[in-house]
Design a protein around this motif. Structure first.
Motif, PDB file in Angstrom:
ATOM      1  N   LEU A 273     -15.056   0.351  -6.589  1.00 22.94           N
ATOM      2  CA  LEU A 273     -13.691   0.485  -7.067  1.00 22.94           C
ATOM      3  C   LEU A 273     -12.668   0.159  -5.984  1.00 22.94           C
ATOM      4  CD1 LEU A 273     -12.360   1.325  -9.601  1.00 22.94           C
ATOM      5  CD2 LEU A 273     -12.463   3.678  -8.863  1.00 22.94           C
ATOM      6  N   LEU A 274     -12.992   0.574  -4.750  1.00 20.06           N
ATOM      7  CA  LEU A 274     -12.069   0.338  -3.639  1.00 20.06           C
ATOM      8  C   LEU A 274     -11.924  -1.144  -3.332  1.00 20.06           C
ATOM      9  CD1 LEU A 274     -12.572   3.073  -0.907  1.00 20.06           C
ATOM     10  CD2 LEU A 274     -10.416   2.231  -1.804  1.00 20.06           C
TER      11      LEU A 274
ATOM     12  N   GLN B 167     -13.124  15.993 -11.731  1.00 22.86           N
ATOM     13  CA  GLN B 167     -13.650  16.121 -13.092  1.00 22.86           C
ATOM     14  C   GLN B 167     -14.802  15.161 -13.331  1.00 22.86           C
ATOM     15  OE1 GLN B 167      -9.947  15.589 -15.263  1.00 22.86           O
ATOM     16  NE2 GLN B 167     -10.332  17.542 -16.271  1.00 22.86           N
ATOM     17  N   ARG B 168     -14.669  13.964 -12.777  1.00 23.43           N
ATOM     18  CA  ARG B 168     -15.752  12.992 -12.913  1.00 23.43           C
ATOM     19  C   ARG B 168     -17.033  13.566 -12.326  1.00 23.43           C
ATOM     20  NH1 ARG B 168     -16.014   7.926  -8.942  1.00 23.43           N
ATOM     21  NH2 ARG B 168     -16.365   9.664  -7.549  1.00 23.43           N
TER      22      ARG B 168
ATOM     23  N   ARG C 256       0.834  -1.194   0.000  1.00 21.88           N
ATOM     24  CA  ARG C 256       0.000   0.000   0.000  1.00 21.88           C
ATOM     25  C   ARG C 256       0.865   1.238   0.000  1.00 21.88           C
ATOM     26  NH1 ARG C 256      -5.254  -0.561   3.781  1.00 21.88           N
ATOM     27  NH2 ARG C 256      -6.421  -1.876   2.356  1.00 21.88           N
TER      28      ARG C 256
ATOM     29  N   ASN D 197      -8.903  14.113 -11.155  1.00 21.56           N
ATOM     30  CA  ASN D 197      -9.723  13.284 -12.031  1.00 21.56           C
ATOM     31  C   ASN D 197     -11.046  12.909 -11.379  1.00 21.56           C
ATOM     32  OD1 ASN D 197      -8.743  12.423 -14.782  1.00 21.56           O
ATOM     33  ND2 ASN D 197      -6.864  12.328 -13.602  1.00 21.56           N
ATOM     34  N   PHE D 198     -11.024  12.676 -10.059  1.00 21.03           N
ATOM     35  CA  PHE D 198     -12.292  12.424  -9.361  1.00 21.03           C
ATOM     36  C   PHE D 198     -13.169  13.668  -9.422  1.00 21.03           C
ATOM     37  CE2 PHE D 198     -10.299   8.810  -6.897  1.00 21.03           C
ATOM     38  CZ  PHE D 198     -11.182   7.863  -7.360  1.00 21.03           C
TER      39      PHE D 198
ATOM     40  N   LYS E  67     -11.470  -3.242  -5.681  1.00 18.11           N
ATOM     41  CA  LYS E  67     -10.663  -3.800  -6.770  1.00 18.11           C
ATOM     42  C   LYS E  67      -9.255  -3.222  -6.813  1.00 18.11           C
ATOM     43  CE  LYS E  67     -14.122  -6.112  -8.352  1.00 18.11           C
ATOM     44  NZ  LYS E  67     -14.096  -7.559  -8.178  1.00 18.11           N
ATOM     45  N   ILE E  68      -9.138  -1.981  -6.444  1.00 23.87           N
ATOM     46  CA  ILE E  68      -7.849  -1.300  -6.563  1.00 23.87           C
ATOM     47  C   ILE E  68      -7.638  -0.532  -5.270  1.00 23.87           C
ATOM     48  CG2 ILE E  68      -6.494   0.352  -7.902  1.00 23.87           C
ATOM     49  CD1 ILE E  68      -8.601  -0.044 -10.139  1.00 23.87           C
ATOM     50  N   TYR E  69      -6.407  -0.508  -4.784  1.00 24.71           N
ATOM     51  CA  TYR E  69      -6.174   0.291  -3.599  1.00 24.71           C
ATOM     52  C   TYR E  69      -5.780   1.705  -4.000  1.00 24.71           C
ATOM     53  CZ  TYR E  69      -4.340   2.447   0.466  1.00 24.71           C
ATOM     54  OH  TYR E  69      -4.140   3.347   1.470  1.00 24.71           O
TER      55      TYR E  69
ATOM     56  N   VAL F  63      -5.790  -4.193  -1.503  1.00 17.66           N
ATOM     57  CA  VAL F  63      -7.194  -3.886  -1.261  1.00 17.66           C
ATOM     58  C   VAL F  63      -7.591  -4.273   0.165  1.00 17.66           C
ATOM     59  CG1 VAL F  63      -9.551  -4.381  -1.981  1.00 17.66           C
ATOM     60  CG2 VAL F  63      -7.773  -4.108  -3.690  1.00 17.66           C
TER      61      VAL F  63
ATOM     62  N   LEU G  36     -19.365   9.476 -18.457  1.00 21.27           N
ATOM     63  CA  LEU G  36     -18.198  10.055 -19.112  1.00 21.27           C
ATOM     64  C   LEU G  36     -17.884   9.313 -20.410  1.00 21.27           C
ATOM     65  CD1 LEU G  36     -15.772  10.631 -16.110  1.00 21.27           C
ATOM     66  CD2 LEU G  36     -17.561  12.116 -16.984  1.00 21.27           C
TER      67      LEU G  36
ATOM     68  N   LYS H 283     -18.233  16.666 -14.497  1.00 21.19           N
ATOM     69  CA  LYS H 283     -18.736  16.320 -15.827  1.00 21.19           C
ATOM     70  C   LYS H 283     -20.037  15.553 -15.740  1.00 21.19           C
ATOM     71  CE  LYS H 283     -14.358  16.356 -18.261  1.00 21.19           C
ATOM     72  NZ  LYS H 283     -13.162  15.554 -18.451  1.00 21.19           N
ATOM     73  N   SER H 284     -20.092  14.586 -14.798  1.00 21.95           N
ATOM     74  CA  SER H 284     -21.299  13.767 -14.746  1.00 21.95           C
ATOM     75  C   SER H 284     -22.479  14.588 -14.247  1.00 21.95           C
ATOM     76  CB  SER H 284     -21.070  12.542 -13.860  1.00 21.95           C
ATOM     77  OG  SER H 284     -20.736  12.945 -12.557  1.00 21.95           O
TER      78      SER H 284
ATOM     79  N   ASN I 143      -3.258  14.454  -9.323  1.00 20.30           N
ATOM     80  CA  ASN I 143      -3.845  13.974 -10.573  1.00 20.30           C
ATOM     81  C   ASN I 143      -5.073  13.103 -10.305  1.00 20.30           C
ATOM     82  OD1 ASN I 143      -4.020  13.514 -13.371  1.00 20.30           O
ATOM     83  ND2 ASN I 143      -2.931  11.580 -13.148  1.00 20.30           N
ATOM     84  N   LEU I 144      -4.954  12.216  -9.326  1.00 20.69           N
ATOM     85  CA  LEU I 144      -6.081  11.346  -8.988  1.00 20.69           C
ATOM     86  C   LEU I 144      -7.247  12.169  -8.449  1.00 20.69           C
ATOM     87  CD1 LEU I 144      -7.262   8.538  -8.611  1.00 20.69           C
ATOM     88  CD2 LEU I 144      -6.096   8.377  -6.431  1.00 20.69           C
TER      89      LEU I 144
END
Lengths: 272, 418
Positions: free
Chosen positions: A104-105, A22-23, A5, A19-20, A107-109, B76, B104, A26-27, A15-16
């Motif tokens: 998402l959490l 912007q998500r 981790r 991007n959140f 699946k990916i950390y 995770v 998106l 935009k949505s 950046n992350l």
């Protein structure tokens, strides 16, 4: 060798977070005909409704502008409402943002506060538009002063406070889902318990021997909003006491947020 | 020996089980915090090391803890005790397109998903053209992903994943969903990464893939490491145990009955009752293995005397294709039957059917008249005793010669000298 981790320092995660954000942005406007215009229409409409109710029906008396002119209720209200909307929308956005990213959490950390920060940034973009609009109107009215220079400092402290609250509630809400509803009620109560739609002078000093005005004056929310309104509308830099109080509240909130993330943030992948 | 890329040390993971989750404040206030009703030990004392640049497969039955281990390696889940340390940038691919947002566009999702996977904005921008080309979804790249077909969705997710350049890749086999072409693309990519020296941890149920791709295998059984070592050995050991288990759970070993959905046709003077699988000594065979001797004993009932009967058997692959069959007439065995019960054996010294869930058809006929016909009625699971890397439905017989290099001067002296 390092832990799986591995979390880069906060500024490297921009950046992350962006991007959140912007998500979220935009949505929010995708598919609607007016798109981004809604980010102006909605606050203006709210402002219009409050103005009609409070300046025509209740006949509230706003304090004078900082440059000595007669007070304008719409602007008085605009100042408080902009700050409050940022706070309330950030907390609500952070709560739903983390829940929405739950799948998402698993699946990916990534740090669980990233989507919350993204939600706050998304709200912040809209608040900046409102702030720009507000300051432009004041500029036209000639209500400009050196106190404006303190607005960025105030914004930094207030954003720290807001982000911390959003992270605290968003993370705790994952294990206690009722929190989201409690927060909604609490925010509504606080909205009226904070001098946003009324000046502090309207509050009776004592109510059944309870020092009501002092109580309301020194809630963290009142401090932030009064100082902001002072800086912009009243052209008043605010007292040292007020600034110290704000910094203290922001630091406390940040500390609690860090604690909550450390204690509860690690296993959200299992809880969501 | 160099430092391992991944070191797992005495790793345990316990999941708390609440009899009833009390996640709301009201429940906690009204009824008190839920007692820890029980716990589930998903992993216990798991230790292993993955040397740099090798590929390790995690194998085991469902519920053995493979996925939990994978999620801990991916960060995770947190281990309850013990730990995992890695040396290098880790990327985890547990699901393709997991972070896509429906509203998106594909292009916008590339930025979002890339940043979630840990790419910087510059990295994404420098590879976005490549991603779009690789995904091959054309103009849809500027449409919201909610209108995508599931195939387009995973293709885009995979295209993003491909541009990651991890030093350590944690990957779940189930990412290879979709059509044959897409699966091949996925596995080609894994092979490419492996050849580049990426350390890969793979969860798979396909022993063929594990044998082909993995250097070592870790066999997990109920949260414990049961075996660890070179992939072919661990896989054979695992398959041996699986086959044994399958045999034990079968209360009538070797006997194959027609499935409930079987449709019987024909006039019914003779009827096939069951097929029995036997080994070369005539003992019931609980698990049919490829490349091993097999006798199929076809049991039948006869109601009235019949003359010049042909009995046939056919093999249908799990994908529905009839692969082959045999009948008594082709082999010149004339059959006359009297009322009663009986059987006939069909024997092969080496079963050439490859591992799959095969089905058998049986037919009893005479000069075009059908007495009895059971199409695809009998299940015939064929298993392997080792991870086979040969694909296809049946084994093809043939021999390979030694490799000869024609243009090498040392091994091929010029034959053209006069």
């Amino acid at each position: 060798m390092r832990s799986v981790r591995y979390t880069p320092p906060l500024w490297r995660q921009w950046n992350l977070v962006w991007n959140f954000a912007q998500r979220d942005l935009k949505s929010k406007f995708k598919g609607s005909a007016l798109g981004w215009a809604w980010s102006l229409i909605v606050p203006l409409a709210t402002l219009g409704i409050y103005t009609v109710v409070f300046s025509f029906i209740f006949r509230a008396e706003p304090p004078d502008l900082g440059n000595g002119r007669d007070g304008v209720f719409v602007l008085f209200l605009f100042a408080g409402l902009t700050a409050w909307t940022f706070l309330a929308s950030s907390i609500n956005g952070g709560i739903s943002g983390l829940i929405g990213t739950g799948a998402l959490l698993k699946k990916i950390y990534f740090p669980p506060y990233a989507p919350v920060l993204g939600a706050v940034v998304a709200v912040g973009v809209q608040s900046l538009i409102e702030l720009g609009l507000f300051l432009s109107v004041l500029l036209v009215l000639g209500n400009v002063g050196w106190s404006w220079l303190l607005v960025p400092v105030w914004a930094a402290v207030f954003t720290t406070f807001t982000v911390s609250l959003a992270v605290i509630f968003a993370v705790l809400n994952v294990t206690m889902r009722d929190l989201a509803h409690l927060v909604t009620i609490a925010l509504q109560l606080l909205f009226y318990a904070t001098p946003i739609i009324y000046p502090l002078t309207l509050v009776p000093e004592h109510w059944h021997s309870v020092p009501l005005r002092v109580l309301i004056e020194w809630t963290p929310f009142s401090q932030f909003i009064q100082v902001f309104r002072g800086l912009t509308y009243g052209l008043d830099a605010g007292s040292w006491m007020s600034w110290l109080t704000m910094v203290a509240w922001a630091a406390l909130a940040l500390g609690i947020a860090a604690l909550v993330v450390r204690r509860r943030g690690g296993d959200l992948g299992e809880e969501l | 020996m160099s430092e391992p890329a991944i070191r797992v040390e005495d790793l345990s993971k316990v999941f708390r089980l609440h009899t009833e989750r009390r996640s709301s404040l009201k429940e906690i206030v009204v009824r008190g915090r839920s007692r820890r009703a029980g716990s589930f030990q998903a992993l216990e004392g798991v230790s292993f090391e993955v040397p740099r640049g090798t590929t390790v497969g995690l194998i085991g039955h469902n519920g053995s803890g493979k996925s939990t281990l994978l999620k801990i390696l991916a960060g995770v889940y947190r281990p309850t005790s013990g730990g995992v340390v890695v040396d290098g940038r880790v990327s985890a691919l547990l699901e393709l397109g997991a972070g896509f947002h429906g509203e998106l566009t594909g292009r916008e999702n590339i930025y979002l998903n890339g940043s979630i996977l840990g790419m910087s904005r510059r990295e994404i921008e420098s590879s976005i053209q490549e991603i779009i080309a690789f995904a091959g979804i054309g103009e849809f790249i500027d449409s919201p992903v909610k209108v995508y077909s599931s195939g387009m969705y995973v293709r885009l997710g995979f295209a993003i994943a491909v541009t990651l350049d991890p030093e350590i890749l944690i990957v779940d086999e189930i990412i290879a969903v979709g059509d044959e072409e897409f699966q091949r693309k996925c596995f080609d990519h894994l092979f490419r990464l492996r050849n580049q020296g990426t350390t890969i941890v793979l969860v798979t149920h396909s022993m063929g893939l594990a044998a082909e791709l993995c250097d070592t295998a870790v066999w997990l059984d109920h949260g414990h490491v049961r075996a660890i070592g070179p992939a072919p050995e661990v896989i054979s050991e695992y398959l041996g145990a699986v086959n044994e288990n399958e045999a034990l759970s079968n209360d009538e070993p070797g006997m194959i009955r027609a499935g409930l959905d079987a449709v019987r046709s024909g006039s019914g003077e003779v009827q096939v009752r069951a097929v029995e699988a036997l080994d070369q000594l005539g003992r019931p065979l609980p698990v049919v293995l490829t490349n091993e001797p097999l006798t199929l004993r076809v049991h039948f009932d006869v109601k009235v005397p019949v003359r010049d009967v042909t009995i046939g058997i056919g093999f249908i692959h799990e994908n529905g294709t009839g692969i082959g069959g045999s009948n008594t007439r082709e082999h010149g065995v004339p059959i006359q039957l009297e009322p009663g019960v009986g059987y006939i054996d069909y024997t092969t010294d080496r079963l050439d059917l490859m591992p799959a869930n095969w089905r058998m058809s049986t037919a009893v006929r005479s000069h075009g008249h059908v007495y009895d016909m059971l199409e695809k009625a009998f299940p015939l699971p064929v298993r392997s005793s080792g991870g086979s890397t040969e694909g296809g439905a049946v084994r093809i017989h043939g021999r390979w010669g030694a490799a000869v290099q024609e243009d090498s001067p040392s091994t091929a002296p010029s034959a053209a000298t006069p």
